[in-house]
Write an enzyme that holds these catalytic residues in place. Structure first.
Site, PDB file in Angstrom:
ATOM      1  N   LYS A  35       0.828  -1.215   0.000  1.00 22.21           N
ATOM      2  CA  LYS A  35       0.000   0.000   0.000  1.00 22.21           C
ATOM      3  C   LYS A  35       0.863   1.266   0.000  1.00 22.21           C
ATOM      4  CE  LYS A  35      -2.094  -1.144   3.883  1.00 22.21           C
ATOM      5  NZ  LYS A  35      -1.587  -2.465   4.295  1.00 22.21           N
ATOM      6  N   ARG A 110      -9.534   0.527   9.283  1.00 21.16           N
ATOM      7  CA  ARG A 110      -9.118  -0.830   9.619  1.00 21.16           C
ATOM      8  C   ARG A 110     -10.174  -1.573  10.419  1.00 21.16           C
ATOM      9  NH1 ARG A 110      -3.136   0.010   9.186  1.00 21.16           N
ATOM     10  NH2 ARG A 110      -2.177  -2.018   9.405  1.00 21.16           N
ATOM     11  N   ARG A 149      11.686  -6.533   4.811  1.00 17.68           N
ATOM     12  CA  ARG A 149      11.697  -5.096   5.099  1.00 17.68           C
ATOM     13  C   ARG A 149      12.279  -4.827   6.492  1.00 17.68           C
ATOM     14  NH1 ARG A 149       6.018  -1.954   4.801  1.00 17.68           N
ATOM     15  NH2 ARG A 149       5.710  -2.842   6.861  1.00 17.68           N
ATOM     16  N   ARG A 155      11.704  -1.165  11.760  1.00 14.98           N
ATOM     17  CA  ARG A 155      10.381  -1.239  12.385  1.00 14.98           C
ATOM     18  C   ARG A 155      10.295  -2.476  13.262  1.00 14.98           C
ATOM     19  NH1 ARG A 155       5.359  -0.132   8.370  1.00 14.98           N
ATOM     20  NH2 ARG A 155       4.396  -1.452   9.953  1.00 14.98           N
TER      21      ARG A 155
END
Ligand code: ADP
Length: 210
Positions: A35, A110, A149, A155
């Site tokens: 996204k 969400r 990632r 993260r």
């Protein structure tokens, strides 16, 4: 906005009701569906403003605000933050960007409560969501992408397989049912989310332009 549309703004009381010439899109899909990547291309092509609740929350964490401290724990455990928090953030941004040509909502809504709050906020400005573009990607590919990632993003929620799978479970339980919500309004477009980035961008733009 054209000069004509500007002069034709309709007023009810003190609240301007803009003509429906804005384009608001919901870019939807599980964590790791792409996204954020696709939002960059779409914002450029259509001149829209990108609103990512994940990015907004991470900015709060970085600034060590009370909201950020509250969200941090939930996010690193792979859980959703409370609806009131994200709805408040989105409402602020909508109010502060009255001149935007349109928004791309990424990672929002969400939950059903968030989707209803978004419809309500749109209605207040005389606008509406044009489409929900739902990227479809199999779970094992999502896990591979997110852990990949995590090696560079820093993260915390991308670094553990357990948390990554927890986020996918949260998506399936609370978020995926929103496809029915938008389908019922005739706004759902399912997009195959495997392939090259440019191929996926052109599937998205075909759906928007069609
Ligand atoms: P991804 O979709 O890849 O998981 P995001 O950056 O969109 O990444 O979201 C990261 C985390 O931020 C989520 O797992 C959740 O904890 C929190 N979050 C983001 N958006 C929302 C939202 N709309 N409602 C609740 N929690 C959210």
């Amino acid at each position: 906005m054209t000069a004509w549309a500007e002069t034709c703004q309709v007023f009810t009381g003190s609240q301007p009701l803009e003509m429906k010439n804005k384009m608001h899109l919901v870019l939807f899909g599980p964590p790791g569906a792409g996204k954020g990547t696709q939002s960059q291309f779409l914002t450029e092509k259509y001149g829209l403003k990108h609103l990512s609740t994940g990015d907004l929350l991470r900015a709060e964490i970085k600034a060590k605000t009370p909201l950020g401290l509250q969200a941090q724990e939930l996010m690193s455990a792979g859980e959703l933050v409370p609806d009131e928090v994200v709805v408040g953030m989105i409402r602020n941004l909508l109010e502060n960007n009255p001149d935007a040509k349109g928004f791309i909502f990424d990672g929002f809504p969400r939950t059903r409560a968030q989707a209803e709050a978004l419809d309500e906020a749109m209605k207040e400005t005389g606008s509406e969501i044009k489409l929900m573009l739902a990227l479809d990607v199999p779970e094992e590919e999502l896990v591979t992408r997110l852990l990949g990632r995590g090696e560079t993003s820093g993260r915390p929620d991308d670094m553990s397989e357990e948390v990554v799978r927890k986020r996918i479970r949260e998506y399936e339980k609370k978020t995926a049912p929103l496809k029915d919500f938008y389908h019922a309004q005739g706004k759902l477009r399912k997009i195959h989310g495997l392939g090259s980035i440019v191929d996926i961008t052109s599937r998205l733009t075909d759906a928007i332009d069609g």
